[in-house]
Design a protein around this motif. Structure first.
Motif, short mmCIF file in Angstrom:
data_model
loop_
_atom_site.label_atom_id
_atom_site.label_comp_id
_atom_site.label_asym_id
_atom_site.label_seq_id
_atom_site.Cartn_x
_atom_site.Cartn_y
_atom_site.Cartn_z
N CYS A 1 -12.50 -2.91 0.75
CA CYS A 1 -11.58 -2.04 1.47
C CYS A 1 -10.18 -2.17 0.88
CB CYS A 1 -11.56 -2.40 2.96
SG CYS A 1 -10.26 -1.55 3.90
N GLU A 2 -9.56 -1.05 0.56
CA GLU A 2 -8.23 -1.09 -0.05
C GLU A 2 -7.13 -1.25 0.99
OE1 GLU A 2 -8.32 1.32 -4.10
OE2 GLU A 2 -8.99 2.62 -2.45
N GLY A 3 -7.53 -1.36 2.26
CA GLY A 3 -6.55 -1.62 3.31
C GLY A 3 -6.45 -3.08 3.67
N CYS A 4 -7.60 -3.72 3.95
CA CYS A 4 -7.60 -5.13 4.39
C CYS A 4 -8.15 -6.08 3.34
CB CYS A 4 -8.40 -5.27 5.68
SG CYS A 4 -10.16 -4.84 5.52
N ASP A 5 -8.60 -5.56 2.20
CA ASP A 5 -9.12 -6.36 1.09
C ASP A 5 -10.40 -7.12 1.45
OD1 ASP A 5 -6.92 -5.64 -0.56
OD2 ASP A 5 -5.69 -7.17 0.38
N GLN A 6 -11.12 -6.63 2.45
CA GLN A 6 -12.38 -7.25 2.84
C GLN A 6 -13.55 -6.42 2.33
OE1 GLN A 6 -12.64 -10.28 4.48
NE2 GLN A 6 -10.43 -10.29 4.07
N PRO A 7 -14.71 -7.06 2.10
CA PRO A 7 -15.89 -6.30 1.65
C PRO A 7 -16.28 -5.24 2.67
CG PRO A 7 -16.23 -8.66 1.39
CD PRO A 7 -14.98 -8.50 2.19
N ALA A 8 -16.89 -4.17 2.20
CA ALA A 8 -17.38 -3.12 3.11
C ALA A 8 -18.27 -3.76 4.18
CB ALA A 8 -18.17 -2.07 2.32
N PRO A 9 -18.18 -3.30 5.42
CA PRO A 9 -18.88 -3.96 6.53
C PRO A 9 -20.40 -3.86 6.46
CG PRO A 9 -17.92 -1.90 7.27
CD PRO A 9 -17.39 -2.14 5.89
N ALA B 1 0.33 8.13 -5.50
CA ALA B 1 1.62 8.76 -5.78
C ALA B 1 2.05 9.52 -4.54
CB ALA B 1 1.49 9.72 -6.96
N ARG B 2 3.29 9.35 -4.16
CA ARG B 2 3.80 10.02 -2.96
C ARG B 2 3.83 11.53 -3.16
NH1 ARG B 2 6.09 6.36 0.53
NH2 ARG B 2 6.53 4.31 -0.35
N GLU B 3 3.48 12.23 -2.11
CA GLU B 3 3.49 13.70 -2.18
C GLU B 3 4.43 14.26 -1.13
OE1 GLU B 3 -0.49 15.14 -1.84
OE2 GLU B 3 -1.14 14.17 -3.70
N ASP C 1 2.17 4.11 10.59
CA ASP C 1 3.15 4.47 9.55
C ASP C 1 3.44 3.31 8.62
OD1 ASP C 1 3.33 7.03 10.57
OD2 ASP C 1 5.05 6.58 11.84
N ALA C 2 3.61 2.12 9.20
CA ALA C 2 3.89 0.94 8.38
C ALA C 2 2.67 0.56 7.56
CB ALA C 2 4.29 -0.24 9.28
N PHE C 3 1.48 0.70 8.16
CA PHE C 3 0.24 0.38 7.43
C PHE C 3 0.06 1.33 6.25
CE2 PHE C 3 -4.43 0.60 6.91
CZ PHE C 3 -4.67 -0.74 6.63
N THR C 4 0.32 2.61 6.49
CA THR C 4 0.20 3.59 5.42
C THR C 4 1.20 3.30 4.31
OG1 THR C 4 -0.60 5.31 6.93
CG2 THR C 4 0.38 6.05 4.86
N GLU C 5 2.42 2.93 4.68
CA GLU C 5 3.44 2.60 3.69
C GLU C 5 2.97 1.44 2.82
OE1 GLU C 5 6.91 3.11 1.60
OE2 GLU C 5 6.08 4.38 3.19
N GLY C 6 2.27 0.49 3.43
CA GLY C 6 1.77 -0.65 2.68
C GLY C 6 0.72 -0.27 1.64
N LEU C 7 -0.01 0.80 1.92
CA LEU C 7 -1.03 1.25 0.95
C LEU C 7 -0.38 1.68 -0.36
CD1 LEU C 7 -3.36 3.36 3.28
CD2 LEU C 7 -3.81 1.09 2.33
N TYR C 8 0.80 2.31 -0.28
CA TYR C 8 1.49 2.74 -1.50
C TYR C 8 1.86 1.53 -2.36
CZ TYR C 8 1.97 7.57 0.13
OH TYR C 8 1.72 8.84 0.54
N SER C 9 2.16 0.41 -1.71
CA SER C 9 2.54 -0.79 -2.47
C SER C 9 1.33 -1.49 -3.07
CB SER C 9 3.28 -1.77 -1.53
OG SER C 9 4.44 -1.17 -0.99
N LYS C 10 0.21 -1.44 -2.35
CA LYS C 10 -0.98 -2.18 -2.78
C LYS C 10 -1.79 -1.42 -3.83
CE LYS C 10 -3.59 -4.21 0.09
NZ LYS C 10 -4.52 -4.48 1.21
#
Length: 237
Positions: free
Chosen positions: A166-174, A235-237, A221-230
Motif C-alpha cells: 500500500c502506497e499510503g501506509c506501506d503495509q502489504p495488501a490485506p 504530479a499536482r494537477e 487532506d493532510a493524508f493526501t498531501e503526504g502521498l505527494y511527498s511519498k
C-alpha cells in the motif's frame, strides 16, 4: 379513492421517496459530485410526489436535514435544517433512515469520530435510538449514479509499481484478490469528479483502509498531501 395520497398528511411511500432522494443527493455530495436540487425536486414531482408542491418537498428535505443533525450526521449543504420539526415527523423519518444500510456505517463512523462525553446525571433519559426492524421482502430501488471511463492499463501499471505494498501506509495488501494478486485499490489523488486525470501521475495503489481514509477521514487532506511527498511519480494537477 386512495386517502393516503389525497390527505394532507404524507404517506409512508411519499416519506420514503423523499428520504431516498435526499440520500441520493447526500451520497453525491459526500463523493464530491455535483447535483441540482431543483432537478431532483422536479423528478419527485413528476414521479412519486406528483401531488406535492415544490415548496412542500423543499421543506420536507429541510425536515430530513434536521433529523440528520439530531443523529450527529453531516447534512446536505444546500438544505438548512427546519427550525420546528414535530416529534411525530422526526420519528417517522428516523424509522425510514433506520432501514437504510448504507447510512448505518456512516452513523457509526460519525459516532466514533465525535464521541459524546459522559455526563453525570441523577435521572435517566429515554433513549432516542431506534432498533431497526429490517425488511422481510426488500423492494427494488432504481438510482442514478455517475461514473467515469478509466484506462485499464493505468490501473494495472499503478498496481505493478506498488508491488503489493500500500502506497499510503506501506503495509502489504490485506489479502489476495480473485486473480491471486495482492488486492490494492487504485485511487486518483485529484478526484476524477474534480477534473483529475486518469494517469499514473495522479493515481496510487492503496489498501481499502487508506482508500477510505482519503475519502472519509477527518485528516484526509493532510493524508493526501503526504502521498505527494511519498510517491515520487505523482504530479499536482
Amino acid at each position: 379513492m386512495d386517502t393516503k395520497k389525497t390527505s394532507n398528511g404524507w404517506s409512508d411511500e411519499e416519506l420514503e421517496a423523499s428520504v431516498d432522494a435526499y440520500l441520493k443527493m447526500w451520497t453525491l455530495e459526500q463523493s464530491g459530485q455535483a447535483f441540482t436540487k431543483s432537478v431532483e425536486n422536479r423528478l419527485l414531482r413528476e414521479g412519486p410526489l406528483h401531488l406535492r408542491s415544490a415548496s412542500s418537498i423543499e421543506y420536507r428535505m429541510q425536515n430530513i436535514s434536521a433529523v440528520f443533525e439530531q443523529l450527529g450526521l453531516k447534512r446536505i449543504t444546500g438544505y438548512m435544517p427546519a427550525k420546528n420539526i414535530g416529534a411525530g415527523v422526526s420519528e417517522r423519518i428516523r424509522k425510514v433512515l433506520a432501514a437504510k444500510p448504507a447510512l448505518h456505517a456512516e452513523r457509526h463512523t460519525a459516532k466514533a469520530d465525535n464521541p459524546v462525553p459522559e455526563k453525570r446525571t441523577t435521572a435517566s433519559k429515554p433513549s432516542l435510538e431506534i432498533e431497526p426492524q429490517g425488511i422481510l421482502n426488500p423492494r427494488q430501488l432504481f438510482t442514478v449514479s455517475v461514473s467515469f471511463a478509466r484506462a485499464l492499463h493505468v490501473r494495472r501499471l499503478v498496481r505493478q509499481l506498488a508491488n503489493g505494498i500500500c502506497e499510503g501506509c506501506d503495509q502489504p495488501a490485506p489479502f489476495a484478490g480473485e486473480d491471486g494478486q495482492p488486492f490494492l485499490e487504485v485511487h486518483h489523488v485529484k478526484h476524477l469528479a474534480q477534473k483529475g486525470s486518469d494517469r499514473t501521475t495522479n493515481a496510487v495503489a492503496l489498501c481499502p483502509n487508506c482508500h477510505q481514509r482519503c475519502h472519509r477521514s477527518g485528516d484526509r487532506d493532510a493524508f493526501t498531501e503526504g502521498l505527494y511527498s511519498k510517491v515520487q511519480r505523482l504530479a499536482r494537477e
